[in-house]
Design an enzyme around this catalytic site. Structure first.
Site, mmCIF file in Angstrom:
data_model
loop_
_atom_site.group_PDB
_atom_site.id
_atom_site.type_symbol
_atom_site.label_atom_id
_atom_site.label_comp_id
_atom_site.label_asym_id
_atom_site.label_seq_id
_atom_site.Cartn_x
_atom_site.Cartn_y
_atom_site.Cartn_z
ATOM 1 N N LYS A 71 0.866 -1.167 0.032
ATOM 2 C CA LYS A 71 0.090 -0.208 0.038
ATOM 3 C C LYS A 71 0.711 1.117 0.183
ATOM 4 O O LYS A 71 2.021 1.202 0.714
ATOM 5 C CB LYS A 71 -0.810 -0.016 1.201
ATOM 6 N N LYS A 88 0.995 6.078 17.080
ATOM 7 C CA LYS A 88 0.645 7.493 17.900
ATOM 8 C C LYS A 88 -0.774 7.400 18.044
ATOM 9 O O LYS A 88 -1.358 7.890 19.249
ATOM 10 C CB LYS A 88 1.247 8.622 16.929
ATOM 11 N N VAL A 102 13.473 3.475 20.708
ATOM 12 C CA VAL A 102 12.135 4.120 20.635
ATOM 13 C C VAL A 102 10.909 3.174 20.594
ATOM 14 O O VAL A 102 9.898 3.378 21.249
ATOM 15 C CB VAL A 102 12.418 4.933 19.331
ATOM 16 N N HIS A 111 2.702 32.956 27.297
ATOM 17 C CA HIS A 111 2.516 32.328 28.623
ATOM 18 C C HIS A 111 1.002 32.226 28.804
ATOM 19 O O HIS A 111 0.217 33.005 28.387
ATOM 20 C CB HIS A 111 2.990 33.518 29.615
HETATM 21 C C1 LIG Z 1 6.378 0.643 15.003
HETATM 22 C C2 LIG Z 1 6.953 1.928 14.267
HETATM 23 C C3 LIG Z 1 6.779 3.106 14.585
HETATM 24 C C4 LIG Z 1 7.461 4.130 14.049
HETATM 25 N N1 LIG Z 1 7.201 5.338 14.294
HETATM 26 C C5 LIG Z 1 7.762 6.536 13.706
HETATM 27 C C6 LIG Z 1 7.558 7.587 14.188
HETATM 28 O O1 LIG Z 1 6.707 8.158 15.010
HETATM 29 N N2 LIG Z 1 8.049 9.029 13.285
HETATM 30 C C7 LIG Z 1 9.121 8.643 12.338
HETATM 31 O O2 LIG Z 1 9.737 9.733 11.796
HETATM 32 N N3 LIG Z 1 9.330 7.424 12.053
HETATM 33 C C8 LIG Z 1 8.696 6.413 12.583
HETATM 34 N N4 LIG Z 1 8.962 4.958 12.379
HETATM 35 C C9 LIG Z 1 10.040 4.861 11.149
HETATM 36 C C10 LIG Z 1 9.185 5.020 9.825
HETATM 37 O O3 LIG Z 1 8.103 4.187 9.659
HETATM 38 C C11 LIG Z 1 10.134 4.571 8.777
HETATM 39 O O4 LIG Z 1 11.357 5.437 8.907
HETATM 40 C C12 LIG Z 1 9.811 5.177 7.356
HETATM 41 O O5 LIG Z 1 8.524 4.512 6.982
HETATM 42 C C13 LIG Z 1 10.777 4.710 6.427
HETATM 43 O O6 LIG Z 1 10.299 5.007 5.033
HETATM 44 P P1 LIG Z 1 10.835 4.414 3.628
HETATM 45 O O7 LIG Z 1 10.261 5.071 2.544
HETATM 46 O O8 LIG Z 1 12.447 4.203 3.872
HETATM 47 O O9 LIG Z 1 10.320 2.812 3.963
HETATM 48 P P2 LIG Z 1 8.895 2.404 3.869
HETATM 49 O O10 LIG Z 1 7.991 3.346 4.522
HETATM 50 O O11 LIG Z 1 9.084 0.974 4.821
HETATM 51 O O12 LIG Z 1 8.374 1.928 2.552
HETATM 52 C C14 LIG Z 1 9.048 1.047 1.838
HETATM 53 C C15 LIG Z 1 7.838 0.612 0.625
HETATM 54 O O13 LIG Z 1 8.457 -0.109 -0.255
HETATM 55 C C16 LIG Z 1 7.568 -1.164 -0.568
HETATM 56 N N5 LIG Z 1 8.574 -2.323 -1.184
HETATM 57 C C17 LIG Z 1 9.659 -2.819 -0.689
HETATM 58 N N6 LIG Z 1 10.298 -3.849 -1.496
HETATM 59 C C18 LIG Z 1 9.409 -3.691 -2.656
HETATM 60 C C19 LIG Z 1 9.656 -4.516 -4.001
HETATM 61 N N7 LIG Z 1 10.564 -5.074 -4.102
HETATM 62 N N8 LIG Z 1 8.591 -4.098 -4.981
HETATM 63 C C20 LIG Z 1 7.741 -3.188 -4.552
HETATM 64 N N9 LIG Z 1 7.379 -2.399 -3.410
HETATM 65 C C21 LIG Z 1 8.547 -2.698 -2.600
HETATM 66 C C22 LIG Z 1 7.217 -1.707 0.826
HETATM 67 O O14 LIG Z 1 5.931 -2.413 0.522
HETATM 68 C C23 LIG Z 1 6.885 -0.224 1.368
HETATM 69 O O15 LIG Z 1 5.418 0.352 1.165
HETATM 70 C C24 LIG Z 1 8.263 3.942 12.898
HETATM 71 C C25 LIG Z 1 8.593 2.530 12.550
HETATM 72 C C26 LIG Z 1 7.926 1.740 13.189
HETATM 73 C C27 LIG Z 1 8.213 0.113 12.661
#
Ligand SMILES: Cc1cc2nc3c(=O)[nH]c(=O)nc-3n(C[C@H](O)[C@H](O)[C@H](O)COP(=O)(O)OP(=O)(O)OC[C@H]3O[C@@H](n4cnc5c(N)ncnc54)[C@H](O)[C@@H]3O)c2cc1C
Length: 458
Positions: free
Chosen positions: A38, A52, A178, A435
Site C-alpha cells: 500500500k 501514535k 524508541v 504564557h
Molecule cells: C512501530 C514503528 C513506529 C514508527 N514510528 C515512527 C515515528 O513516530 N516517526 C517517524 O519519523 N518514524 C517512525 N517510524 C519509522 C518510519 O516508519 C520509517 O522510517 C519510514 O517508514 C521509512 O520510509 P521508507 O520509505 O524508507 O520505507 P517504508 O515506509 O518501509 O516503505 C517502503 C515501501 O517499499 C515497498 N517495497 C519494498 N520492496 C518492494 C519491492 N520489491 N517492490 C515493490 N515495493 C516494495 C514496501 O511495501 C513499502 O511500502 C516507525 C517505524 C515503526 C516500525
C-alpha cells in the site's frame, strides 16, 4: 513483455518513495512509482501513525484514571481494544485515502507489484520493464530479531503488536529504544505489567544521558519495570506464555515477548548488488547527494544508513527529485534531523548530545543548561515533570536541544530551527514565548543560558 520509459522510476511507495514521486511530478518529470503493498509504507500502515493513535488512546486512559487529581470524577472501566483499533484504523484509512488521492491527482503512474532491479536503471514488475533516466530505490526496512530468536506465536514484533485485539496482562519488551519504550508506555497505560530488557546500560541509549536517566525515573514512577545492561539469552514458549532468560541467569515470564531490537534494511534479493550498487551490511551506500555508486540511481529512507525516521525519508525524497531536476538542493544535515519518542513522558531532541558536543568541541568549550519544567506554569497544570536541556558552544550557537516531559514533541519545531539556524541563546532570549505554554520553557532555558534567567531557580 512491455517496455515503459520515464524520467524517474521509484521502487517503494513509503515515505521516501512517495515524497520523491510527488516532488518529481511537481517539477514536471514523468514518474513511475512501484509499490507491492500500500502507498504510505511502514509509517502510515505499520509505524508512526498507528502507534501514535494507540499512544493517544493510552493518554486518554491515563487522564481518565487520574481524573480525580484534576477534580473530575470519572472511572476507567476498561480498554476496549477492538474499539481502540477501530479508531486507529479510521485514522490510517483517512490518511491513506488522502495520500492515494494526492498521488493520483499528479502525473504519477502507480504500478502495483513486486519490483526488482534487472539492469542498473530498469526495474521489472509483473514481467514488464520500467526504465528510468533516473531510478530511486526506497524499499524501506523490516523488524529485526536476534540470532536464534524466531518470531512466531507469542514472540512478536511491532507489526503483530499493532494487530492485538486484547490487552496483554503481562508483557516483556526486548529493546529499550524508541519502538520498545513506546509500546511499553502504551501497554502500561492500558493496564499491562511491562518489563523492558535492554542490553545497553540505559533506556533510549541514543539520547542525551540526562534524558535517559529522566525517562528511567519516570518509568520507575509509572511502574514500568526495566532491566538494563544485561543481555537476552533465550525464550521458551508454551500455550499460555513465554519465559525469557537473560545471560545473568534471571528469568521472566509473561504472556508475550515483543522483540524491538531495531530495523534492518530491506535491500537484499532485489538485484541491487548484482547491478553494481555498493552496499554495506545490507544498507545501500550513497554520497551526500544520495546517489549510489551507479550514476543516476539514488536511494532514500531506511535503506540508507542513518536515522530511520519518516521525516528524513520525506526530505531525502524531495532532495532527490530536486537533484534530478537540476535544482542543486542543499545537502541534508543528518545532525539537524529532529527526533521524537512519543512515550509518556515524551522525548524530543535535535543536534548533539552533551557527550557528543564535548567530543567534537572539547568539554571546556561548551556549556549546558537544564531548565526544569517545575518552573513552567503549563507543565504544572498538566502535571508533568521533565526539563529542557540546551548545549551551546561557548560564545557560539546552540548545538543541541534535549527535552523530556508530556507533549514536548510539539516543541521540536522551534528547537530544530534554533539548532539548524545556528541561533545563539542571546538571539532566542530576545524573542517572546507565549504564557502559559510549555513552549515557554524553551524560551526560559535560552534566557537562562544568555545570563538573564526569569523563572529559574538554578
Ligand atoms: C512501530 C514503528 C513506529 C514508527 N514510528 C515512527 C515515528 O513516530 N516517526 C517517524 O519519523 N518514524 C517512525 N517510524 C519509522 C518510519 O516508519 C520509517 O522510517 C519510514 O517508514 C521509512 O520510509 P521508507 O520509505 O524508507 O520505507 P517504508 O515506509 O518501509 O516503505 C517502503 C515501501 O517499499 C515497498 N517495497 C519494498 N520492496 C518492494 C519491492 N520489491 N517492490 C515493490 N515495493 C516494495 C514496501 O511495501 C513499502 O511500502 C516507525 C517505524 C515503526 C516500525
Amino acid at each position: 513483455m512491455a517496455e515503459h520509459n520515464f524520467d524517474v522510476v521509484i521502487l517503494g511507495g513509503g515515505s521516501g518513495g512517495y515524497a520523491a514521486a510527488l516532488r518529481s511530478a511537481q517539477l514536471g518529470l514523468s514518474v513511475a512509482l512501484i509499490e507491492r503493498d500500500k502507498l504510505g509504507g511502514t509509517c502510515l500502515h505499520r509505524g508512526c501513525i498507528p502507534t501514535k493513535a494507540l499512544l493517544h488512546s493510552a493518554e486518554v486512559a491515563d487522564v481518565t484514571r487520574d481524573a480525580a487529581a484534576f477534580g473530575i470524577s470519572a472511572t476507567l472501566n476498561g480498554v476496549d481494544m477492538p474499539a481502540v483499533n477501530k479508531y486507529r484504523d479510521g485514522i490510517v484509512d483517512r490518511l491513506f485515502k488522502g495520500l492515494t488521492g494526492l498521488v493520483s491527482s499528479k502525473a504519477i503512474s502507480v504500478v502495483a507489484g513486486e519490483g526488482k532491479l534487472v539492469a542498473p536503471k530498469t526495474i521489472s514488475v509483473n514481467g514488464d520493464n520500467y526504465t528510468g533516466k533516473n531510478v530511486v530505490l526506497a524499499t524501506g526496512s523490516y523488524s529485526r530479531t536476534l540470532p536464534g530468536l524466531e518470531i512466531g506465536g507469542r514472540v512478536i514484533t511491532s507489526e503483530q503488536a499493532l494487530q492485538l485485539d486484547f490487552v496483554p496482562t503481562k508483557a516483556i519488551v526486548l529493546g529499550g529504544g524508541v519502538i520498545g519504550v513506546e509500546f511499553a508506555s502504551i501497554w502500561k497505560s492500558f493496564g499491562t505489567d511491562v518489563t523492558i530488557i535492554e542490553g545497553l546500560p540505559t533506556l533510549v541509549p541514543n539520547e542525551d544521558a540526562s534524558v535517559s536517566k529522566a525517562l528511567e525515573r519516570a518509568y520507575r514512577k509509572r511502574g514500568i519495570n526495566f532491566k538494563t545492561g544485561v543481555r537476552f539469552s533465550g525464550v521458551q514458549q508454551s500455550a499460555t506464555g513465554v519465559v525469557v532468560s537473560l545471560e545473568n541467569g534471571e528469568t521472566f515470564d509473561a504472556e508475550l515477548l515483543l522483540v524491538a531490537v531495531g530495523r534492518g534494511p530491506n535491500a537484499t534479493g532485489l538485484g541491487y548488488e548484482e547491478n553494481g550498487i555498493k552496499m554495506d551490511r545490507g544498507y545501500v551506500l550513497t554520497n551526500d547527494r544520495l546517489e549510489t555508486s551507479v550514476p543516476g540511481v539514488y536511494a532514500a529512507g531506511d535503506i540508507v544508513p542513518g536515522l530511520q525516521l519518516a521525516h528524513r525519508g520525506f526530505q531525502q525524497g524531495i532532495f532527490i527529485a530536486e537533484e534530478i531536476a537540476g535544482l542543486k538542493p542543499v545537502s541534508i544535515d543528518e545532525n539537524g534531523i529532529p527526533k521524537v519518542t512519543y512515550s509518556e513522558p515524551e522525548i524530543a531532541s535535535v543536534g548533539l548530545t552533551e557527550a557528543k558536543a564535548a567530543e567534537k568541541f572539547g568539554a571546556e568549550n561548551i556549556s549546558s543548561y537544564e531548565y526544569n519544567l517545575g518552573g513552567n506554569g503549563k507543565s504544572q497544570i498538566l502535571g508533568t515533570a521533565g526539563f529542557v536541556k540546551l548545549i551551546r558552544q561557548n560564545n557560539g550557537p546552540i548545538v543541541g536541544i534535549h527535552m523530556i516531559g508530556s507533549r514536548v514533541g510539539e516543541q521540536i519545531g522551534e528547537a530544530q530551527l534554533i539548532v539548524n539556524w545556528e541561533a545563539f541563546p542571546e538571539d532566542v532570549a530576545s524573542l517572546v514565548h507565549a504564557h502559559p505554554t510549555m513552549n515557554e520553557a524553551l524560551g526560559e532555558a535560552h534566557l537562562a543560558l544568555a545570563g538573564k534567567p526569569l523563572h529559574a531557580h538554578a
